[in-house]
Design a protein around this motif. Structure first.
Motif, PDB file in Angstrom:
ATOM      1  N   UNK B 108       0.833  -1.208   0.000  1.00 12.54           N
ATOM      2  CA  UNK B 108       0.000   0.000   0.000  1.00 12.54           C
ATOM      3  C   UNK B 108       0.868   1.258   0.000  1.00 12.54           C
ATOM      4  N   UNK B 109       1.985   1.194   0.728  1.00 18.04           N
ATOM      5  CA  UNK B 109       2.891   2.343   0.772  1.00 18.04           C
ATOM      6  C   UNK B 109       3.588   2.520  -0.570  1.00 18.04           C
ATOM      7  N   UNK B 111       2.502   1.818  -3.330  1.00 18.40           N
ATOM      8  CA  UNK B 111       1.546   2.178  -4.370  1.00 18.40           C
ATOM      9  C   UNK B 111       0.631   3.326  -3.965  1.00 18.40           C
ATOM     10  N   UNK B 112       1.046   4.121  -2.986  1.00 15.74           N
ATOM     11  CA  UNK B 112       0.242   5.261  -2.570  1.00 15.74           C
ATOM     12  C   UNK B 112       0.705   6.484  -3.363  1.00 15.74           C
TER      13      UNK B 112
END
Lengths: 284, 284
Positions: B108-109, B111-112
């Motif tokens: 998630x980080x 791809x944030x």
């Protein structure tokens, strides 16, 4: 802090808003950042909103009142997108791009951050009202465009992994996963029949990468028969996702019957008499 | 076009400059875009430059005179980067991120888009004077950060392809390339010894994707032993590239001896007594 002039405030506001597209800033937040009164900010925002509209730079959405706020919404005119797509078509028409037998070299275009940024802003404008939670793509070549669109929508980017399970003779075979995938926890996979290649491929997404019931926009680089994107649709159904749209950068005219419908393409590649031609896609 | 007010011009100028970081705009170009006199624009630019400096929003580089110009240079203060890295460390310290045996969930980080954008702006600021022609990464997980950095530097993004040539028992084996790679023309490959995995891997780059003698910045997601990045260095040497720097998002503390030196890491992962801990990397 020394008081800023009206022009200074306007410049700073635009930088702050554009750095976080689609994020709502309260007037209090901006007032603190800029050391300005809320009433002055309201006036500044009206000026910026009108100017952006006049010059086709995007929209400022303002909530009125002292408890109000503002966000920058990346929406360009249709004409802006038309110009971008036409420019891209002429760039791709360069005959030196032809590689091998009926292929075009596209890597530089797929990886040109400035072009992707502009295209993505225009694409995002089409889906900005659809409340997109995540932009989903299939590794690898679609990632740059998908990330750029996600940024403009303030959405998460989610990358489905494709397993390569072809041997030389087309027989599926297992491939050892990279060690890094151990760090992804439980993974959901679907097998799917590729439209263009023979046989079966597989695609997967870590369970944690996408919440159940999310609203997703699919963005990918290339659409030929549509087998991969149909497979992705199946995978997303396992996450109970709502697909609000599908956008591909390049659509190949053949085969004319695709396995998915309701997609938008930026450009279309055709072939006739051994020559490749580049046309605008159905997005314009 | 109706004449714009000073604040309106300032807002529009900022949007136009920021949309194309590092691109030099002539005053004539801006004058035409905004329907304004060059002398007014010069004043506007001074105001914006001073405001951006005061609020740590980046630099405006101006060339004086009627034939002058201006570009937005993404340079943030060291304190801005320090705050970003500290925020990231606390975000990663969440115990629910632990997956399996000694791994952290980072997708998630990685791809944030908003986080990557801010980090990338701060990273780009470090290399903005190094005249970077291309940001190079190895597929897949480094692509989003590398693209974001490339955008701020106005550089091309170049993605090296990694061939997966491990069978279950560690024996290298050939893998059929995806059909799309046919469109890339001649490809240069190097085999390299992975530092963390057993055995040999291979990495490749289409000849056309990078001109000879380019100045490149390497950006990747994860550095363990450094075998992949050393392999990438070998591949880039075949293109006579000058590597101006190497940045990784996450560095693992073990092994302590890396196969490359002179890299910058955003964060560092360590392990002690079965617990993973997250520390700021050497970039701050």
């Amino acid at each position: 802090m020394e008081k800023l002039s009206k022009a200074a405030r306007a410049g700073a506001i635009v930088k702050v808003l554009i750095d976080s597209p689609n994020r709502m800033f309260t007037l209090s937040e901006l007032a603190e950042l800029l050391g300005a009164a809320k009433s002055s900010l309201s006036e500044d925002l009206s000026i910026i909103r009108a100017t952006f509209e006049k010059l086709d730079l995007g929209k400022l959405e303002t909530l009125a009142g002292v408890s109000g706020g503002v966000r920058f919404v990346p929406m360009r005119s249709q004409q802006y997108l038309v110009n971008l797509v036409r420019d891209l078509c002429s760039r791709l028409a360069d005959p030196s791009r032809k590689v091998g037998n009926g292929y075009l070299f596209l890597n530089d275009v797929l990886n040109d951050p400035q072009l992707l940024f502009k295209l993505a802003e225009a694409i995002a404008g089409r889906f900005v009202l659809a409340n997109v939670d995540a932009v989903v793509t299939v590794e690898t070549k679609g990632i740059p465009l998908a990330l750029s669109v996600a940024r403009h929508l303030s959405s998460q980017l989610v990358i489905a992994r494709r397993e390569i399970i072809f041997s030389e003779d087309g027989v599926p075979m297992p491939v050892t996963r990279q060690e890094s995938t151990v760090a992804e926890g439980a993974v959901l996979s679907v097998a799917f029949e590729s439209g263009s290649h023979r046989g079966v491929q597989s695609m997967s997404l870590p369970r944690r990468s996408l919440p159940q019931g999310a609203r997703v926009l699919i963005v990918d680089d290339f659409l030929r028969a549509g087998g991969t994107l149909r497979g992705l649709g199946d995978l997303l159904a396992e996450f109970s996702s709502t697909v609000v749209g599908t956008v591909v950068l390049v659509e190949s005219q053949k085969p004319s019957i695709k396995l998915i419908d309701d997609y938008l393409s930026v450009i279309k590649l055709g072939e006739a008499d051994g020559k490749i031609y580049v046309l605008p896609g159905n997005i314009i």
